[in-house]
Design a protein around this motif. Structure first.
Motif, PDB file in Angstrom:
ATOM      1  N   ILE A   1      33.223  38.568  34.148  1.00 48.39           N
ATOM      2  CA  ILE A   1      31.990  39.268  34.492  1.00 48.39           C
ATOM      3  C   ILE A   1      31.441  38.697  35.791  1.00 48.39           C
ATOM      4  CG2 ILE A   1      30.718  37.760  32.897  1.00 48.39           C
ATOM      5  CD1 ILE A   1      28.699  40.080  32.573  1.00 48.39           C
ATOM      6  N   SER A   2      31.187  39.580  36.744  1.00 51.74           N
ATOM      7  CA  SER A   2      30.760  39.137  38.070  1.00 51.74           C
ATOM      8  C   SER A   2      29.256  38.869  38.092  1.00 51.74           C
ATOM      9  CB  SER A   2      31.103  40.204  39.110  1.00 51.74           C
ATOM     10  OG  SER A   2      30.246  41.323  38.970  1.00 51.74           O
ATOM     11  N   ASP A   3      28.780  38.351  39.220  1.00 50.58           N
ATOM     12  CA  ASP A   3      27.362  38.054  39.368  1.00 50.58           C
ATOM     13  C   ASP A   3      26.494  39.306  39.411  1.00 50.58           C
ATOM     14  OD1 ASP A   3      27.717  35.322  39.357  1.00 50.58           O
ATOM     15  OD2 ASP A   3      27.989  35.184  41.518  1.00 50.58           O
TER      16      ASP A   3
ATOM     17  N   ARG B   1      29.634  43.436  36.818  1.00 50.12           N
ATOM     18  CA  ARG B   1      30.883  44.173  36.592  1.00 50.12           C
ATOM     19  C   ARG B   1      31.764  43.380  35.632  1.00 50.12           C
ATOM     20  NH1 ARG B   1      36.279  45.027  38.854  1.00 50.12           N
ATOM     21  NH2 ARG B   1      36.055  43.233  40.218  1.00 50.12           N
ATOM     22  N   ILE B   2      32.302  44.064  34.620  1.00 51.06           N
ATOM     23  CA  ILE B   2      33.129  43.423  33.596  1.00 51.06           C
ATOM     24  C   ILE B   2      34.545  43.960  33.690  1.00 51.06           C
ATOM     25  CG2 ILE B   2      33.482  43.094  31.111  1.00 51.06           C
ATOM     26  CD1 ILE B   2      30.483  43.276  30.739  1.00 51.06           C
ATOM     27  N   LYS B   3      35.505  43.071  33.659  1.00 53.80           N
ATOM     28  CA  LYS B   3      36.912  43.444  33.710  1.00 53.80           C
ATOM     29  C   LYS B   3      37.654  42.701  32.597  1.00 53.80           C
ATOM     30  CE  LYS B   3      40.900  43.631  36.870  1.00 53.80           C
ATOM     31  NZ  LYS B   3      41.362  43.347  38.259  1.00 53.80           N
ATOM     32  N   GLU B   4      38.389  43.454  31.789  1.00 51.96           N
ATOM     33  CA  GLU B   4      39.172  42.852  30.707  1.00 51.96           C
ATOM     34  C   GLU B   4      40.546  42.473  31.232  1.00 51.96           C
ATOM     35  OE1 GLU B   4      40.658  43.872  26.124  1.00 51.96           O
ATOM     36  OE2 GLU B   4      39.437  45.299  27.259  1.00 51.96           O
ATOM     37  N   VAL B   5      40.939  41.221  31.037  1.00 52.83           N
ATOM     38  CA  VAL B   5      42.239  40.722  31.482  1.00 52.83           C
ATOM     39  C   VAL B   5      42.948  40.090  30.296  1.00 52.83           C
ATOM     40  CG1 VAL B   5      41.435  40.348  33.847  1.00 52.83           C
ATOM     41  CG2 VAL B   5      41.257  38.493  32.194  1.00 52.83           C
ATOM     42  N   THR B   6      44.178  39.678  30.506  1.00 51.65           N
ATOM     43  CA  THR B   6      44.980  39.116  29.427  1.00 51.65           C
ATOM     44  C   THR B   6      45.363  37.671  29.719  1.00 51.65           C
ATOM     45  OG1 THR B   6      47.100  39.303  28.252  1.00 51.65           O
ATOM     46  CG2 THR B   6      47.031  40.121  30.513  1.00 51.65           C
ATOM     47  N   THR B   7      45.476  36.900  28.637  1.00 48.71           N
ATOM     48  CA  THR B   7      45.887  35.509  28.789  1.00 48.71           C
ATOM     49  C   THR B   7      47.379  35.380  29.071  1.00 48.71           C
ATOM     50  OG1 THR B   7      46.169  35.350  26.387  1.00 48.71           O
ATOM     51  CG2 THR B   7      44.056  34.636  27.298  1.00 48.71           C
ATOM     52  N   ALA B   8      48.117  36.518  29.022  1.00 48.13           N
ATOM     53  CA  ALA B   8      49.537  36.465  29.365  1.00 48.13           C
ATOM     54  C   ALA B   8      49.730  36.123  30.841  1.00 48.13           C
ATOM     55  CB  ALA B   8      50.203  37.805  29.038  1.00 48.13           C
ATOM     56  N   ILE B   9      48.697  36.360  31.656  1.00 43.63           N
ATOM     57  CA  ILE B   9      48.724  35.987  33.078  1.00 43.63           C
ATOM     58  C   ILE B   9      47.931  34.700  33.229  1.00 43.63           C
ATOM     59  CG2 ILE B   9      48.154  36.751  35.417  1.00 43.63           C
ATOM     60  CD1 ILE B   9      48.241  39.610  34.387  1.00 43.63           C
TER      61      ILE B   9
ATOM     62  N   ALA C   1      41.389  34.303  40.502  1.00 47.26           N
ATOM     63  CA  ALA C   1      41.505  34.386  41.962  1.00 47.26           C
ATOM     64  C   ALA C   1      41.519  35.843  42.414  1.00 47.26           C
ATOM     65  CB  ALA C   1      42.768  33.668  42.434  1.00 47.26           C
ATOM     66  N   LEU C   2      42.230  36.703  41.665  1.00 48.81           N
ATOM     67  CA  LEU C   2      42.264  38.117  42.009  1.00 48.81           C
ATOM     68  C   LEU C   2      40.883  38.746  41.860  1.00 48.81           C
ATOM     69  CD1 LEU C   2      43.814  40.680  42.745  1.00 48.81           C
ATOM     70  CD2 LEU C   2      44.376  40.961  40.329  1.00 48.81           C
ATOM     71  N   PHE C   3      40.192  38.419  40.772  1.00 45.64           N
ATOM     72  CA  PHE C   3      38.845  38.951  40.545  1.00 45.64           C
ATOM     73  C   PHE C   3      37.892  38.485  41.644  1.00 45.64           C
ATOM     74  CE2 PHE C   3      34.674  39.027  38.413  1.00 45.64           C
ATOM     75  CZ  PHE C   3      34.681  40.300  37.872  1.00 45.64           C
ATOM     76  N   THR C   4      37.990  37.229  42.025  1.00 39.92           N
ATOM     77  CA  THR C   4      37.152  36.685  43.104  1.00 39.92           C
ATOM     78  C   THR C   4      37.440  37.393  44.417  1.00 39.92           C
ATOM     79  OG1 THR C   4      37.086  34.520  42.019  1.00 39.92           O
ATOM     80  CG2 THR C   4      36.519  34.585  44.354  1.00 39.92           C
ATOM     81  N   ALA C   5      38.726  37.658  44.688  1.00 40.48           N
ATOM     82  CA  ALA C   5      39.103  38.348  45.922  1.00 40.48           C
ATOM     83  C   ALA C   5      38.562  39.777  45.926  1.00 40.48           C
ATOM     84  CB  ALA C   5      40.619  38.355  46.074  1.00 40.48           C
ATOM     85  N   GLU C   6      38.592  40.437  44.757  1.00 36.70           N
ATOM     86  CA  GLU C   6      38.048  41.794  44.673  1.00 36.70           C
ATOM     87  C   GLU C   6      36.557  41.814  44.991  1.00 36.70           C
ATOM     88  OE1 GLU C   6      41.088  43.329  41.118  1.00 36.70           O
ATOM     89  OE2 GLU C   6      38.971  42.973  40.710  1.00 36.70           O
ATOM     90  N   GLU C   7      35.815  40.870  44.398  1.00 40.08           N
ATOM     91  CA  GLU C   7      34.379  40.812  44.656  1.00 40.08           C
ATOM     92  C   GLU C   7      34.094  40.475  46.111  1.00 40.08           C
ATOM     93  OE1 GLU C   7      31.827  41.503  42.272  1.00 40.08           O
ATOM     94  OE2 GLU C   7      33.663  42.365  41.453  1.00 40.08           O
ATOM     95  N   ALA C   8      34.884  39.583  46.697  1.00 40.76           N
ATOM     96  CA  ALA C   8      34.690  39.217  48.103  1.00 40.76           C
ATOM     97  C   ALA C   8      35.004  40.394  49.023  1.00 40.76           C
ATOM     98  CB  ALA C   8      35.562  38.020  48.458  1.00 40.76           C
ATOM     99  N   PHE C   9      36.034  41.160  48.691  1.00 39.12           N
ATOM    100  CA  PHE C   9      36.401  42.311  49.506  1.00 39.12           C
ATOM    101  C   PHE C   9      35.276  43.346  49.515  1.00 39.12           C
ATOM    102  CE2 PHE C   9      38.072  46.688  49.516  1.00 39.12           C
ATOM    103  CZ  PHE C   9      38.631  46.722  50.786  1.00 39.12           C
TER     104      PHE C   9
END
Length: 493
Positions: free
Chosen positions: A79-81, A84-92, A99-107
């Motif tokens: 969940i971003s500041d 925005r909520i994104k469901e991900v998996t612990t398989a990754i 890092a990907l979520f942070t890059a998306e928010e920064a972009f």
């Protein structure tokens, strides 16, 4: 005239909020979508772009083999500041998804001065410097002021066209027109994208990469005088020579959004926290409610019980709650439903030596125009007798779609028709100018004299035509046709 009053809402984001706030928002997200995930005992860890919220797994440290019981694929919610909520998996690996979520928010939220057109300007300076014959004449290049409104507007327009180009790649081999409607806030969005080939629609899903472009475009648009839009409407039409014409419209919420594209009140509260406004449309202020000024909301209660839970046929289970419908292995969220139908047919079995027998078949079907779950297209119940009792499951499903699903579909398709699109119901094409049935009917709205439903059919009467045009109630969305005709004829009076 706009009906607007002062917002009166405090700036509230997640950046300064507590860990408890992140957990509560994820609990609401789980309950609202009916996810099979515990809402109690959640924990949250802070990282660069927000929080990671999850259910902890207890492992017996004294047992060296206990790690074998650790589930490999569990859900975690980022969940971003801004909410925005994104469901991900612990398989990754968690470092990778964070890092990907942070890059998306920064972009999405990087400063406009960092846009690629400024890099192009730097490259042009370096090229001119090299041609001057005096290497090093320009020792360094630094942007010292924010870009002008013209530059931002140019980038906003370029991103809209880039989004349209990326969407066009998702379509079938042959298509004539594409329509895309994005309804967005900082914490959630919906996307309805359809391709049309000879007036037959095909819906497609929008991948995350394109949704990211839309979020970036909206963030830049927020810096413009009009502020961030609530809906963006993209239309791409192919000309005879193969060229595509792109048109873009923005909806800032002067009027209430269609039900099918209206997000939950909390998302508009998040949006006002991220992009404060001195004026907010009256309908939106009322929709958000007085709770928009509160920092905390109570935890959600237990999940709602299904209103249908029984077997259809011999053994296949049908389950429906207010979020989705499931039949065996086939599941569809109600928000994804693009068409409904629930015809009733009666068959008389003529007897010779014995009395005649009667069978009534009740059918229920829902789906999309693209990848409809096969098992949900034709759910059926049969009842014998001259005056059978309607199946309770069928009645419950029909009641639900009439109250919840059909108003959303009606608003969506009326909006599409009024903007110049068209839909197919049975063999009838419904468009802005009227109804078309090739070789039989090409009627404008003013020439229609009435619509009625009887004997499993929709009867459409046109002035000067002795026989009505008939559409079977077994056709997808035929139940909407009388209300669409009524709305369009009323608008032409």
């Amino acid at each position: 005239m706009r009906a607007i009053r002062s917002a009166g809402l405090l700036r509230r984001g997640l950046a300064g909020a507590s860990t408890r706030r992140a957990v509560v928002l994820v609990q609401e997200h789980i309950s609202a979508r009916g996810l099979d995930y515990p809402v109690h005992g959640l924990e949250a860890d802070r990282f660069a772009a927000g929080w990671s919220v999850y259910t902890p797994v207890d492992i017996d440290d004294s047992d060296p083999m206990a790690f074998l019981d650790l589930p490999l694929d569990r859900s975690v919610f980022l969940i971003s500041d801004v909410g925005r909520i994104k469901e991900v998996t612990t398989a990754i690996p968690p470092e990778q998804v964070r890092a990907l979520f942070t890059a998306e928010e920064a972009f999405v939220r990087r400063a406009p001065v960092e846009e690629s057109f400024m890099n192009g300007l730097k490259e042009e300076f370096e090229r001119l410097d090299a041609r001057s014959g005096q290497p090093g004449a320009v020792a360094d290049f630094t942007v010292v002021s924010a870009p002008s409104q013209e530059l931002i507007a140019g980038r906003v327009s370029a991103l809209a066209h880039e989004t349209a180009q990326q969407l066009a790649l998702l379509g079938p081999v042959q298509w004539d027109r594409m329509t895309a409607v994005f309804s967005c806030t900082v914490s959630a969005e919906t996307a309805d994208v359809s391709f049309w080939n000879r007036e037959r629609p095909m819906d497609v899903r929008v991948p995350e990469q394109i949704a990211l472009l839309v979020r970036r475009q909206r963030h830049l648009a927020a810096a413009m005088p009009a502020g961030p839009w609530l809906r963006m409407l993209l239309t791409v039409a192919k000309a005879a020579d193969g060229r595509a014409q792109v048109s873009t419209e923005y909806d800032y919420g002067d009027e209430r959004l269609p039900d099918g594209q209206l997000l939950a009140p909390s998302h508009y509260r998040n949006d006002l926290a991220a992009y404060p406004r001195t004026e907010v449309p009256t309908w939106l202020t009322g929709y958000m409610g007085a709770r928009g000024t509160r920092a905390e909301r109570p935890c959600p209660g237990p999940a709602e019980r299904p209103f249908v839970d029984s077997n259809v046929g011999w053994s296949t289970r049908l389950v429906a709650d207010r979020h989705r419908i499931t039949y065996g292995r086939h599941t569809l969220d109600w928000d994804e439903v693009k068409w409904v139908r629930y015809p009733v047919s009666r068959t008389k079995h003529q007897g010779f030596l014995f009395p005649s027998m009667y069978t009534t078949t009740y059918t229920f079907g829902v789906g999309t125009y693209a990848d409809s779950p096969e098992g949900l297209r034709d759910l059926g119940w049969s009842r014998g007798g001259k005056r059978p009792t309607d199946p309770a499951e069928w009645l419950a499903l029909v009641d639900f779609v009439q109250r919840i699903v059909e108003p959303r579909l009606l608003a969506k398709y009326l909006d599409l028709i009024r903007r110049g699109g068209a839909i197919i119901i049975g063999e009838v094409r419904v468009h802005r100018d009227g109804l078309t049935l090739r070789g039989v009917m090409d009627a404008n709205w003013r020439s229609l004299t009435g619509v009625e439903v009887a004997n499993g059919l929709v009867w459409i009467h046109e002035q000067g035509r002795p026989q009505a045009v008939r559409v079977s109630l077994g056709s997808a969305n035929a139940v909407l046709l009388p209300r669409i005709v009524a709305a369009m004829t009323a608008g032409t009076g």
